[in-house]
Scaffold this motif. Sequence first.
Motif, PDB file in Angstrom:
ATOM      1  N   ARG A   1      -9.590 -12.614   5.909  1.00  0.00           N
ATOM      2  CA  ARG A   1     -10.103 -13.060   6.113  1.00  0.00           C
ATOM      3  C   ARG A   1     -10.467 -12.906   7.478  1.00  0.00           C
ATOM      4  NH1 ARG A   1      -5.501 -16.487   4.468  1.00  0.00           N
ATOM      5  NH2 ARG A   1      -4.516 -15.530   2.920  1.00  0.00           N
ATOM      6  N   HIS A   2     -10.353 -11.869   8.120  1.00  0.00           N
ATOM      7  CA  HIS A   2     -10.939 -11.864   9.676  1.00  0.00           C
ATOM      8  C   HIS A   2     -12.547 -11.106   9.590  1.00  0.00           C
ATOM      9  CE1 HIS A   2      -6.987 -10.591  10.261  1.00  0.00           C
ATOM     10  NE2 HIS A   2      -6.999 -10.398  11.517  1.00  0.00           N
ATOM     11  N   CYS A   3     -12.738 -11.134   8.339  1.00  0.00           N
ATOM     12  CA  CYS A   3     -14.426 -10.387   7.980  1.00  0.00           C
ATOM     13  C   CYS A   3     -14.833 -11.865   7.265  1.00  0.00           C
ATOM     14  CB  CYS A   3     -14.844  -9.439   7.751  1.00  0.00           C
ATOM     15  SG  CYS A   3     -13.634  -7.879   8.493  1.00  0.00           S
TER      16      CYS A   3
END
Length: 295
Positions: free
Chosen positions: A256-258
């Motif tokens: 989700r963050h990358c």
Amino acid sequence: MGTLAGHLLPAIFLLLYSLYYSVLLSLALLWGWRVLKPTLPPREKRGHSPWQWAALEGMVKVVLTLTGILGELFYPPGVNRTRLVDWEAPLRPFLFKDSWQHVTMYSFFMLSGVVDIVSQRCLARQNAKLERAAEALAFYVVVLLMVTHIENRSSLEIRVHVLFMVPTFLVALVLSIEVWVPDQPPLWALKTWMGLVLSSWLLQLCVVLYTPPSGQPWRADSPEDMAFLTTFFCWHLGLMAVLLAAIYGLCSLWLRHCSSWVGSPGARYETCPTESSSGELQRLWEEEALQNGGV
């Protein structure tokens, strides 16, 4: 392998291997792969990148199992356990039973690594079924040899080894099923979970037999000690399930963050629609058809 170091080596190898499969499982579920490990493209379409030709998993199997075999036969330095029979004795007895059983176990895992290398490097098209079958055979051999390995042992050693045989047999069984049915995520999860359990229990076996934290050895004649062995095994089942869920959660957060700079070849990470929208489902089907060349 009849020493602390001899049990630690395969335990650590199996634990790292199971953690690797835990990450692989999490990514496969999050990216929606149809198989746990996507197969390599045919030889003529692999390009010139060394990463597309290197059978790293098979090479690691071969190196580690060869290390285990050499350790069984020649460790500590100066020891030589390569003799099978004592020809000088009148009854010609077999020698080094435990060492040769362990060498046999290592050899079949080495065979699995060789099959991986041949399938991925030498064949025109990777044979994933053959790889799974060879790996399943290695785990079946472990279970088969364990049956005789625990003969004439104390009830304590029998109990810890029988509990080790349970997840080992389940891993072998799932690998056998995956030869014909490789696209079932519940089987991937069961195999990975049991792999974590058998590796963590092998570490527990080291603690029970060689380095008890209390400084007092476990007693085979104590009903309490024997009962707690099974209790601890159940704890391993629960803790490894929690560990597997934690790895899945960490992989999900990482994606989700990358997601802006991390991609998967041939797949994308998207949130599944929570509502039963036929238009949205139709759009996803059309996109998948285009990605697969209209097949």
